[in-house]
Design an enzyme around this catalytic site. Structure first.
Site, PDB file in Angstrom:
ATOM      1  N   GLY A   1       0.789  -1.170   0.195  1.00 34.02           N
ATOM      2  CA  GLY A   1       0.085  -0.034  -0.066  1.00 34.02           C
ATOM      3  C   GLY A   1       0.922   1.152   0.102  1.00 34.02           C
ATOM      4  O   GLY A   1       0.282   2.266  -0.561  1.00 34.02           O
TER       5      GLY A   1
ATOM      6  N   TYR B   1      -3.465   6.607   8.149  1.00 33.12           N
ATOM      7  CA  TYR B   1      -2.304   5.837   7.930  1.00 33.12           C
ATOM      8  C   TYR B   1      -2.491   5.281   6.244  1.00 33.12           C
ATOM      9  O   TYR B   1      -3.188   4.849   5.947  1.00 33.12           O
ATOM     10  CB  TYR B   1      -2.162   4.385   8.516  1.00 33.12           C
ATOM     11  CG  TYR B   1      -0.893   3.627   8.153  1.00 33.12           C
ATOM     12  CD1 TYR B   1       0.474   4.087   8.727  1.00 33.12           C
ATOM     13  CD2 TYR B   1      -0.958   2.656   7.287  1.00 33.12           C
ATOM     14  CE1 TYR B   1       1.430   3.305   8.525  1.00 33.12           C
ATOM     15  CE2 TYR B   1       0.270   1.884   6.762  1.00 33.12           C
ATOM     16  CZ  TYR B   1       1.243   2.196   7.468  1.00 33.12           C
ATOM     17  OH  TYR B   1       2.461   1.721   6.875  1.00 33.12           O
TER      18      TYR B   1
ATOM     19  N   ASP C   1      -8.093   5.173   0.066  1.00 34.93           N
ATOM     20  CA  ASP C   1      -7.170   4.254   0.328  1.00 34.93           C
ATOM     21  C   ASP C   1      -7.967   3.095   0.963  1.00 34.93           C
ATOM     22  O   ASP C   1      -8.291   3.010   2.116  1.00 34.93           O
ATOM     23  CB  ASP C   1      -6.240   5.012   1.462  1.00 34.93           C
ATOM     24  CG  ASP C   1      -5.118   4.014   1.690  1.00 34.93           C
ATOM     25  OD1 ASP C   1      -5.066   2.457   1.722  1.00 34.93           O
ATOM     26  OD2 ASP C   1      -4.139   4.026   2.638  1.00 34.93           O
ATOM     27  N   GLU C   2      -8.031   1.924  -0.033  1.00 37.12           N
ATOM     28  CA  GLU C   2      -8.862   0.582   0.619  1.00 37.12           C
ATOM     29  C   GLU C   2      -7.967  -0.408   1.008  1.00 37.12           C
ATOM     30  O   GLU C   2      -8.216  -1.438   1.021  1.00 37.12           O
ATOM     31  CB  GLU C   2      -9.718   0.329  -0.791  1.00 37.12           C
ATOM     32  CG  GLU C   2     -10.778   1.304  -0.866  1.00 37.12           C
ATOM     33  CD  GLU C   2     -11.949   0.729  -0.428  1.00 37.12           C
ATOM     34  OE1 GLU C   2     -12.326  -0.443  -0.280  1.00 37.12           O
ATOM     35  OE2 GLU C   2     -12.941   1.694  -0.025  1.00 37.12           O
ATOM     36  N   VAL C   3      -6.534   0.017   0.920  1.00 38.09           N
ATOM     37  CA  VAL C   3      -5.586  -1.117   1.232  1.00 38.09           C
ATOM     38  C   VAL C   3      -5.815  -2.067   2.414  1.00 38.09           C
ATOM     39  O   VAL C   3      -5.679  -3.314   2.232  1.00 38.09           O
ATOM     40  CB  VAL C   3      -4.161  -0.362   1.595  1.00 38.09           C
ATOM     41  CG1 VAL C   3      -3.156  -1.220   1.895  1.00 38.09           C
ATOM     42  CG2 VAL C   3      -3.608   0.396   0.185  1.00 38.09           C
ATOM     43  N   LYS C   4      -6.376  -1.496   3.540  1.00 45.80           N
ATOM     44  CA  LYS C   4      -6.679  -2.262   4.577  1.00 45.80           C
ATOM     45  C   LYS C   4      -8.129  -2.762   4.774  1.00 45.80           C
ATOM     46  O   LYS C   4      -8.220  -3.706   5.337  1.00 45.80           O
ATOM     47  CB  LYS C   4      -6.242  -1.490   5.903  1.00 45.80           C
ATOM     48  CG  LYS C   4      -5.998  -2.324   7.129  1.00 45.80           C
ATOM     49  CD  LYS C   4      -5.304  -1.674   8.238  1.00 45.80           C
ATOM     50  CE  LYS C   4      -5.217  -2.429   9.401  1.00 45.80           C
ATOM     51  NZ  LYS C   4      -4.413  -1.719  10.488  1.00 45.80           N
TER      52      LYS C   4
END
Length: 422
Positions: A93, A120, A220-223
């Site tokens: 990410g 983050y 931000d869809e990383v997590k």
């Protein structure tokens, strides 16, 4: 394997001697010595490893990388179906967000990025510099970042939960109106900032402001993406379509892989400005194609919604139970299988209790469950999407027992002293 097994103890001691502290975030002496992954993903990885098509997409291409990019473009909605979009394939990410930020700056010629306190987005470069959680801990802020409060209904920065969204959007508009902002980068659910679910209208408000002032919206869809919140994309909960979406973590099925999906104007130029030798390698891409097949099937996403609701309900029942630690739960919140339990000194004054939280995490590990403290006093619960109803029940029981035990003094300060966490 037993937590007191000699081999595990020795492994942890060896780790302490050789692994760099800058990449350690430890809350208890956890060592993973074996595991079982999804058979379809494991099979895809094995087949790709036997006959890999090259090593990356740096100076050439290969079928798995192109197919993966095509799948991602089909999976992630477009704001303008007629506009050209591209996919950046990376390792984590961090680099996906770094590339997205730099691309938006290049495309607009503007230096500023609006980001959020305690957010983050990565551990290096521009992604770290716009991560409020890192900057608050002493990392150097990106020269062009402007931090805004993230709307938190439990701890409203305005003192009134009903006004937090309007206040944040007012601040965002003030920054955007100056005409120097390239992008707003935001988590649809703020994970390391405390598992904060934003109130309705927050993302839609940012979307409207970006449109009005010519800035890009990076989500931000990383997590939290790819089914974890009970939707394919977490931004679907607020019915918006971002300009740029970044993915990671689950995308590689355990292998290093990330992606940024967005306009060609953002991700095409400058040519060769984001180079790493093994990006888009066929083994990681094969794993991701298997992951996306599971996402398209929808079973894991539905399971995340159902099991998440069960886990939240059982934790809320414990909070109302009158047991020794129940009054230390200030809030239980989240979406799907991305949940947070905020621990406080007492429900009446709701003072954050980071020490108790560290002890609960340690005690939960002793009892057989993994929960990580974030923002000091929030337990982050992100179990595997394939968790069963029986496992949810056991996890809730372990967490309840861990809170009871920590609240009644069963974990000492000395036990948690070696594990500094954030």
């Amino acid at each position: 394997m037993s937590r007191t097994d000699d081999a595990v103890v020795q492994l942890i001691a060896r780790d302490a001697r050789v692994i760099a502290g800058v990449e350690q975030l430890r809350f208890f002496p956890l060592a993973a010595v074996s595991g079982r992954g999804n058979p379809a993903i494991a099979d895809a990885i094995a087949r790709a490893a036997v006959d890999p098509a090259g090593s990356s997409i740096l100076s050439g291409t290969h079928p798995a990388a192109v197919a993966l990019a095509e799948e991602l473009l089909a999976l992630v909605p477009a704001r303008d179906p007629d506009a050209q979009r591209r996919v950046y394939l990376g390792h984590a990410g961090t680099d996906a967000n770094d590339v997205a930020i730099r691309g938006c700056r290049h495309a607009t010629g503007r230096p500023r990025v609006l980001a959020f306190e305690q957010g983050y987005h990565g551990g290096l470069g521009s992604a770290q510099g716009v991560s409020g959680v890192h900057v608050a801990a002493g990392a150097q802020a990106d020269p062009g970042v402007w931090f805004l409060p993230y709307p938190d209904r439990y701890r409203p920065h305005t003192g009134d939960a009903a006004t937090v969204v309007d206040d944040v959007l007012r601040r965002a508009e003030a920054g955007l109106a100056e005409g120097t902002t390239a992008a707003v980068i935001v988590e649809p659910l703020q994970s390391d900032g405390g598992l904060i679910v934003p109130p309705a209208g927050f993302l839609a408000g940012l979307r409207a402001l970006c449109d009005a002032h010519g800035a890009y919206l990076i989500v931000d869809e990383v997590k939290v993406g790819l089914g974890r919140t009970g939707r394919t994309h977490a931004f679907e909960h607020q019915a918006v379509v971002p300009d740029v979406v970044t993915l990671g973590k689950a995308l590689g099925g355990g292998l290093p892989l990330s992606a940024a999906i967005g306009p060609a104007a953002v991700l095409d130029e400058p040519t060769a400005s984001a180079l790493m030798t093994t990006v888009g390698n066929p083994i990681s891409c094969a794993a991701a194609l298997a992951v996306l097949a599971l996402v398209r099937d929808g079973a894991t996403t539905r399971s995340a919604e159902e099991r998440g609701a069960e886990l939240r309900s059982q934790l809320e029942q414990y909070a109302a139970s009158g047991r020794p630690g129940a009054e230390r739960i200030g809030d239980v919140r989240g979406l799907g299988l991305s949940l947070g339990v905020e621990l406080v000194s007492g429900r009446e004054d709701s003072t954050p209790d980071p020490l108790l939280t560290a002890k609960v995490a340690y005690r939960a590990w002793e009892l057989g469950a993994v929960a990580y403290p974030v923002r000091g006093n929030v337990l982050e619960l992100t179990p595997p999407l394939g968790i069963t109803a029986r496992e949810v029940e056991r996890a809730a029981a372990i967490l309840a027992q861990a809170i009871d035990d920590a609240a009644t003094g069963s974990v000492s300060d000395e036990q948690i002293a070696p594990y500094r966490g954030w």
